[in-house]
Motif scaffolding. Structure first.
Motif, PDB file in Angstrom:
ATOM      1  N   LYS A  87       0.848  -1.195   0.000  1.00  0.00           N
ATOM      2  CA  LYS A  87       0.000   0.000   0.000  1.00  0.00           C
ATOM      3  C   LYS A  87       0.881   1.241   0.000  1.00  0.00           C
ATOM      4  N   PRO A  88       0.378   2.350  -0.495  1.00  0.00           N
ATOM      5  CA  PRO A  88       1.182   3.581  -0.450  1.00  0.00           C
ATOM      6  C   PRO A  88       1.670   3.925   0.957  1.00  0.00           C
ATOM      7  N   GLU A  89       0.887   3.583   1.954  1.00  0.00           N
ATOM      8  CA  GLU A  89       1.309   3.888   3.335  1.00  0.00           C
ATOM      9  C   GLU A  89       2.437   2.989   3.831  1.00  0.00           C
ATOM     10  N   ASP A  90       2.818   1.991   3.040  1.00  0.00           N
ATOM     11  CA  ASP A  90       3.999   1.188   3.364  1.00  0.00           C
ATOM     12  C   ASP A  90       5.288   1.875   2.933  1.00  0.00           C
ATOM     13  N   THR A  91       5.174   2.983   2.238  1.00  0.00           N
ATOM     14  CA  THR A  91       6.358   3.726   1.802  1.00  0.00           C
ATOM     15  C   THR A  91       7.151   4.206   3.007  1.00  0.00           C
ATOM     16  N   ALA A  92       8.427   3.829   3.041  1.00  0.00           N
ATOM     17  CA  ALA A  92       9.272   4.146   4.188  1.00  0.00           C
ATOM     18  C   ALA A  92      10.677   3.645   3.909  1.00  0.00           C
ATOM     19  N   VAL A  93      11.600   4.033   4.785  1.00  0.00           N
ATOM     20  CA  VAL A  93      12.910   3.386   4.819  1.00  0.00           C
ATOM     21  C   VAL A  93      12.794   2.203   5.781  1.00  0.00           C
ATOM     22  N   TYR A  94      13.189   1.045   5.303  1.00  0.00           N
ATOM     23  CA  TYR A  94      13.124  -0.178   6.099  1.00  0.00           C
ATOM     24  C   TYR A  94      14.524  -0.522   6.612  1.00  0.00           C
ATOM     25  N   TYR A  95      14.601  -0.788   7.913  1.00  0.00           N
ATOM     26  CA  TYR A  95      15.867  -1.096   8.571  1.00  0.00           C
ATOM     27  C   TYR A  95      15.819  -2.497   9.160  1.00  0.00           C
ATOM     28  N   CYS A  96      16.888  -3.253   8.974  1.00  0.00           N
ATOM     29  CA  CYS A  96      16.982  -4.510   9.697  1.00  0.00           C
ATOM     30  C   CYS A  96      17.780  -4.281  10.981  1.00  0.00           C
ATOM     31  N   ALA A  97      17.567  -5.161  11.942  1.00  0.00           N
ATOM     32  CA  ALA A  97      18.193  -4.997  13.248  1.00  0.00           C
ATOM     33  C   ALA A  97      18.426  -6.350  13.890  1.00  0.00           C
ATOM     34  N   ALA A  98      19.433  -6.396  14.764  1.00  0.00           N
ATOM     35  CA  ALA A  98      19.765  -7.622  15.478  1.00  0.00           C
ATOM     36  C   ALA A  98      19.933  -7.307  16.957  1.00  0.00           C
ATOM     37  N   ASP A  99      19.342  -8.168  17.799  1.00  0.00           N
ATOM     38  CA  ASP A  99      19.322  -7.932  19.248  1.00  0.00           C
ATOM     39  C   ASP A  99      19.593  -9.275  19.926  1.00  0.00           C
ATOM     40  N   ARG A 100      20.681  -9.340  20.693  1.00  0.00           N
ATOM     41  CA  ARG A 100      21.139 -10.631  21.202  1.00  0.00           C
ATOM     42  C   ARG A 100      20.215 -11.222  22.260  1.00  0.00           C
ATOM     43  N   MET A 101      19.759 -12.430  21.990  1.00  0.00           N
ATOM     44  CA  MET A 101      19.024 -13.266  22.945  1.00  0.00           C
ATOM     45  C   MET A 101      17.793 -12.581  23.535  1.00  0.00           C
ATOM     46  N   ARG A 102      17.065 -11.870  22.725  1.00  0.00           N
ATOM     47  CA  ARG A 102      15.827 -11.223  23.152  1.00  0.00           C
ATOM     48  C   ARG A 102      14.630 -12.064  22.740  1.00  0.00           C
ATOM     49  N   VAL A 103      13.551 -11.928  23.484  1.00  0.00           N
ATOM     50  CA  VAL A 103      12.294 -12.554  23.071  1.00  0.00           C
ATOM     51  C   VAL A 103      11.762 -11.840  21.826  1.00  0.00           C
ATOM     52  N   ILE A 104      11.938 -10.515  21.808  1.00  0.00           N
ATOM     53  CA  ILE A 104      11.518  -9.687  20.682  1.00  0.00           C
ATOM     54  C   ILE A 104      12.533  -8.557  20.550  1.00  0.00           C
ATOM     55  N   VAL A 105      12.757  -8.112  19.347  1.00  0.00           N
ATOM     56  CA  VAL A 105      13.702  -7.020  19.145  1.00  0.00           C
ATOM     57  C   VAL A 105      13.218  -5.782  19.902  1.00  0.00           C
ATOM     58  N   THR A 106      14.118  -5.149  20.608  1.00  0.00           N
ATOM     59  CA  THR A 106      13.767  -3.962  21.373  1.00  0.00           C
ATOM     60  C   THR A 106      13.847  -2.709  20.496  1.00  0.00           C
ATOM     61  N   THR A 107      13.471  -1.577  21.039  1.00  0.00           N
ATOM     62  CA  THR A 107      13.549  -0.322  20.281  1.00  0.00           C
ATOM     63  C   THR A 107      14.983   0.205  20.199  1.00  0.00           C
ATOM     64  N   ASP A 108      15.876  -0.405  20.948  1.00  0.00           N
ATOM     65  CA  ASP A 108      17.291  -0.025  20.913  1.00  0.00           C
ATOM     66  C   ASP A 108      18.130  -1.290  20.710  1.00  0.00           C
ATOM     67  N   PRO A 109      18.052  -1.884  19.530  1.00  0.00           N
ATOM     68  CA  PRO A 109      18.755  -3.149  19.302  1.00  0.00           C
ATOM     69  C   PRO A 109      20.263  -2.966  19.293  1.00  0.00           C
ATOM     70  N   ASP A 110      20.947  -4.076  19.381  1.00  0.00           N
ATOM     71  CA  ASP A 110      22.403  -4.032  19.418  1.00  0.00           C
ATOM     72  C   ASP A 110      22.988  -3.494  18.109  1.00  0.00           C
ATOM     73  N   TYR A 111      22.371  -3.879  17.006  1.00  0.00           N
ATOM     74  CA  TYR A 111      22.924  -3.486  15.700  1.00  0.00           C
ATOM     75  C   TYR A 111      21.800  -3.120  14.729  1.00  0.00           C
ATOM     76  N   TRP A 112      22.141  -2.158  13.851  1.00  0.00           N
ATOM     77  CA  TRP A 112      21.227  -1.706  12.810  1.00  0.00           C
ATOM     78  C   TRP A 112      21.847  -1.879  11.427  1.00  0.00           C
ATOM     79  N   GLY A 113      20.989  -2.108  10.439  1.00  0.00           N
ATOM     80  CA  GLY A 113      21.412  -1.940   9.061  1.00  0.00           C
ATOM     81  C   GLY A 113      21.309  -0.481   8.665  1.00  0.00           C
ATOM     82  N   GLN A 114      21.723  -0.200   7.432  1.00  0.00           N
ATOM     83  CA  GLN A 114      21.780   1.189   6.984  1.00  0.00           C
ATOM     84  C   GLN A 114      20.459   1.677   6.428  1.00  0.00           C
TER      85      GLN A 114
END
Length: 122
Positions: A87-114
């Motif tokens: 949908k047009p509202e899906d327009t955005a910059v999409y970032y991947c992220a990695a968070d060590r041993m979490r149940v769910i990725v937090t808002t401040d993950p260990d690492y971000w993509g560009q």
């Protein structure tokens, strides 16, 4: 050095599909919970999908769970986000992220993509 590199962004027509990939190097991949965020202009970055490191449990916000699918391939150190029915509202910059041993990725993950731009328009 840890790197997360996204692939697969671009311009898509409404109703189309897209698969984003994130290739991860420099960490023990199977110990990380992985996620995809997006940030539209003027809006805060929000978590769109997460897949856990231990039992592959996934999470999505209710408003996209019928269109977004996150998956991971531990053998390739890569994870994915498939988006259907764009949908047009899906327009955005999409970032991947990695968070060590979490149940769910937090808002401040260990690492971000560009980040990779996804634009949905006709």
């Amino acid at each position: 050095q840890v790197q997360l590199v996204e692939f697969g962004g671009g311009s898509v027509q409404p109703g189309g599909s897209l698969t984003l990939s994130c290739v991860v190097t420099g960490l023990t991949f199977d110990q990380y919970t992985l996620g995809w965020f997006r940030q539209a202009p003027g809006k805060k970055r929000e978590l769109m999908a997460s897949i856990s490191w231990r039992n592959l449990r996934t999470w999505y916000p209710d408003y996209v769970k019928d269109r977004f699918t996150i998956s991971r391939d531990n053998a390739k150190n890569t994870f994915y986000l498939q988006i259907n029915g764009l949908k047009p509202e899906d327009t955005a910059v999409y970032y991947c992220a990695a968070d060590r041993m979490r149940v769910i990725v937090t808002t401040d993950p260990d690492y971000w993509g560009q980040g990779t731009q996804v634009t949905v328009s006709s």
